[in-house]
Scaffold this active site. Structure first.
Site, PDB file in Angstrom:
ATOM      1  CD  GLU A   1      -3.186  -0.422   0.242  1.00 10.93           C
ATOM      2  OE1 GLU A   1      -3.298   0.781  -0.051  1.00 10.93           O
ATOM      3  OE2 GLU A   1      -3.938  -1.292  -0.224  1.00 10.93           O
TER       4      GLU A   1
ATOM      5  CG  ASP B   1      -9.795   6.446  -2.798  1.00 12.57           C
ATOM      6  OD1 ASP B   1     -10.609   7.209  -3.344  1.00 12.57           O
ATOM      7  OD2 ASP B   1     -10.147   5.399  -2.232  1.00 12.57           O
TER       8      ASP B   1
END
Length: 98
Positions: A29, A38
């Site tokens: 990640e 995001d």
């Protein structure tokens, strides 16, 4: 496998599946100490943490990110425990938690 990832996994192995999952999550990640949106616009921080734990405009410390990651991994671990009814190795469990 990347040698640094391999070294981190070996070091975490004695800590069990959640420790292994923590290494995998951080490795794949990445970590961002400030919240960002995001690709679909969800406020996200640290290793992909979303939800009420994310405070817009706050800069998180590495220790805060570790705590958030571990909190969310424990939630995932509980889900694995509820859903998987066969024995798992720590490595298999870590993959599912991650």
């Amino acid at each position: 496998m990347n040698e640094l990832l391999k070294k981190r996994l070996i070091q975490a192995a004695s800590g069990g599946a959640i420790a292994l999952a923590g290494v995998l999550t951080t490795w794949y990640e990445g970590r961002r100490l400030t919240p960002y949106r995001d690709p679909v616009g969800i406020l996200t921080v640290c290793e992909g943490i979303t939800g009420k734990d994310v405070v817009s405009g706050k800069t998180y410390t590495p220790a805060e990110c570790d705590a958030l990651r571990d909190k969310h991994l424990r939630i995932a671990d509980a889900a694995v425990s509820r859903q998987i009814r066969v024995p798992l190795t720590p490595w298999q469990r870590a993959a599912l938690i991650d």
